[in-house]
Enzyme design. Structure first.
Site, PDB file in Angstrom:
ATOM      1  N   GLU A 157       0.825  -1.215   0.000  1.00 57.34           N
ATOM      2  CA  GLU A 157       0.000   0.000   0.000  1.00 57.34           C
ATOM      3  C   GLU A 157       0.858   1.264   0.000  1.00 57.34           C
ATOM      4  O   GLU A 157       0.606   2.212   0.739  1.00 57.34           O
ATOM      5  CB  GLU A 157      -0.959  -0.019   1.192  1.00 57.34           C
ATOM      6  N   GLU A 237      -6.577  -7.761  -1.102  1.00 57.19           N
ATOM      7  CA  GLU A 237      -7.149  -7.759   0.248  1.00 57.19           C
ATOM      8  C   GLU A 237      -8.648  -7.508   0.131  1.00 57.19           C
ATOM      9  O   GLU A 237      -9.092  -6.368   0.002  1.00 57.19           O
ATOM     10  CB  GLU A 237      -6.501  -6.672   1.125  1.00 57.19           C
TER      11      GLU A 237
END
Length: 596
Positions: A157, A237
């Site tokens: 991320e 995710e």
């Protein structure tokens, strides 16, 4: 040997392969239960397991590496392979994961000139040193070397944090130099600049989200085309739950109907990794925190409302996802090989309680502070737990102001509590009443370093400034490191009672002081159990020297999960460190997984 490639779709040995994966963090599950959790993953219909590798437990001190017990990721990967599961490994220096400092070791904060997650030579050199040891342990687990790793992640991320493409390319090159040959991925929120900023040449961009798969997959496709990326769509995710923070009003849960709708769409159009399939537990002091309007430390339980509960039980969500997956691939359920029982061991009675102040010189060394500026936790060489600062008043004063104190401070006058300050309150002016000779003690707790966004570089703990009494800086300080490891706990003198009766609980002279309380109990059969901390304030609990994690009366968590492998047949020892002066003469073990 096999091959795994990224073309318009994923190709396993040249044939299309759909990834249906689930996240299990091996470091949040006792090793004796790894096989059970992996079998249940396979039985839900998944063909792949995903896991992070946290730097901070792998190299807890510079040059000191741990690859056993909870850190033995090679054993975890071997078990997965034996079960026919492929693996996605995310060994980024930074992992987020609601884990302390996002997996970065706190000792990095004490390296001169070091800035994390960007082009910075001190940081680069420490990553090189780490990967020089880590990567050789992953190389032979790759699918083209006879192992089961099909994908590896470069960073985690990164689009939420920065846009330094030279840093991303540095990591990519370092991993290739270290022998990583499987395809690379990145993962970011599939919206706006985050998704684009987190990409890296040569890596497949994947998305992290919890709902609205149709528009987000479409947005990913548009942004991948814009940046010249081609390949299959994947949600790395799929947030089918969420984590809990101390002080939440209730346990966070997802909407199952929404999850099912999104899962159907993703399996029709792409690939998925459930985050989390099984959350597990933030043992010890390893929970992370978030900071937006205020500091929110995560609970010890990382249940995550996952398909497999914190203690490994199959849930309604598990069965629902299993039924969906059956529509997209054929699989057979394995017989479960690990017998897991739950048991209520009932009420256990406290045997002895001692005040921290009575045994302080015995368990921790006093260090004198030069000058009036206090050293932070990292500056003293400490990573986790508590640090205690003490000072004797040379003249009367009526106010205290603490400069740069983190995260929670309990203040004592002559070993009796006078105030507690949390987060922003630590900077408040405190009214006090000290005369010459009075003793000031400040017990400072690291509640778990922030693991996400732009506050990551600013996570030094303890007190890093001056303490002003009536506007004047106090000097003549001592500090004590209280990491509360097994070595410190073993030094406790349980005969140095603080109270007036044999138990040390009733009639204590220092009722508001931090204390250690000892319990012993016998077990004839080790089973999973749940320790209720009703009647206790705040602190942490150790079972046979193992740190079960934190407890806090504000909830929402009310019981700590105790896996059977942490118990011993015969006599067991439980030690409770409590900081608020709120203690009970007993605790109770239950058989129900009623954590919230």
């Amino acid at each position: 040997m096999s091959t795994f490639e990224i073309k318009d779709t994923f190709l396993l040995d040249g044939k299309p392969f759909q990834i249906i994966s689930g996240s299990i963090h091996y470091f949040r599950v006792v090793p004796q239960y790894w096989q059970d959790r992996l079998e249940k993953l396979k039985n839900m219909g998944c063909n792949t397991v995903e896991t992070y590798i946290p730097w901070n437990i792998t190299e807890p001190r510079k040059g000191e590496f741990h690859f056993d017990g909870l850190c033995d990721f090679e054993k975890f990967l071997d078990l997965a392979q034996k079960l026919g599961l492929y693996a996605i490994v995310r060994p980024s220096p930074y992992i987020c994961a609601e884990w302390e400092l996002g997996g970065l070791p706190s000792w990095l904060l004490n390296v001169p000139g070091l800035e994390v997650r960007c082009k910075n030579e001190p940081y680069y050199q420490n990553v090189r040193d780490y990967y020089k040891v880590l990567l050789p342990r992953l190389v032979n687990h790759q699918i083209d070397k006879g192992g089961n790793i099909i994908l590896m992640q470069i960073e985690n991320e990164y689009g939420y944090y920065g846009k330094d493409m030279s840093y991303m390319q540095f990591l990519e090159g370092l991993m290739r130099e270290g022998g990583i040959t499987v395809p690379f991925v990145t993962s970011d929120g599939p919206w706006g600049k985050m998704f684009i900023n987190g990409q890296c040449n040569g890596a497949l961009p994947t998305g992290n989200f919890g709902s609205h798969a149709r528009p987000l997959f479409a947005n990913m496709k548009r942004m991948m085309k814009k940046t010249g990326n081609r390949g299959p769509l994947m949600c790395m995710e799929f947030w089918i739950g969420w984590f809990d923070a101390w002080g939440n009003s209730e346990h966070k849960k997802s909407k199952l109907k929404r999850n099912i709708k999104d899962l159907h769409y993703m399996l029709k159009k792409g690939n998925v990794n459930f985050y989390m399939f099984h959350g597990g537990t933030n043992f010890g002091f390893m929970n992370g925190s978030n900071y937006y309007a205020k500091l929110t430390p995560d609970t010890t339980s990382y249940d995550y409302d996952a398909p497999l509960s914190e203690d490994g039980k199959i849930t309604e969500k598990y069965r629902a996802f299993q039924e969906v997956i059956k529509k997209y691939r054929d699989f057979e359920e394995l017989p479960l090989s690990t017998q897991i029982k739950q048991k209520a061991y009932g009420v256990i009675k406290a045997e002895k309680t001692v005040s921290l102040f009575d045994i302080l010189p015995q368990i921790a060394q006093a260090h004198a502070v030069e000058g009036d500026k206090l050293p932070g936790m990292e500056e003293t060489g400490q990573d986790y737990g508590y640090i205690l600062y003490e000072n004797t008043a040379s003249a009367p004063y009526s106010s205290l102001k603490i400069e740069d104190g983190q995260d929670r401070i309990n203040a004592y006058k002559n070993q009796k509590g006078i105030f507690t300050a949390f987060d922003k309150e630590t900077a408040d002016l405190q009214k006090v009443d000290f005369t010459a000779g009075d003793r000031l003690s400040l017990l400072v707790e690291n509640l778990g370093r922030v693991n996400f966004a732009n506050k990551i570089p600013f996570q030094r703990k303890g007190i890093k400034g001056k303490v002003l009494a009536d506007g004047n800086a106090l000097s003549g300080w001592n500090y004590y490191n209280l990491n509360l490891d097994s070595a410190q706990l073993s030094k406790i003198n349980w005969d140095k009672l603080s109270g007036k009766d044999d138990s040390g609980l009733a009639g204590m002279d220092k009722a508001s002081s931090p204390t250690f309380t000892r319990f012993t109990f016998d077990v004839s059969e080790a089973c999973d159990t749940y320790l209720d901390f009703t009647g206790w304030g705040k602190g942490c609990i150790f079972l046979n020297g193992f740190n079960l994690g934190r407890f806090w009366e504000i909830g929402p968590q009310k019981r700590l999960y105790v896996p059977a492998p942490l118990l011993k047949n015969g006599k067991n020892e439980l030690i409770v460190f409590e900081t608020e002066g709120k203690r009970s003469g007993s605790m109770e073990f239950f058989a129900e997984h009623k954590l919230f």
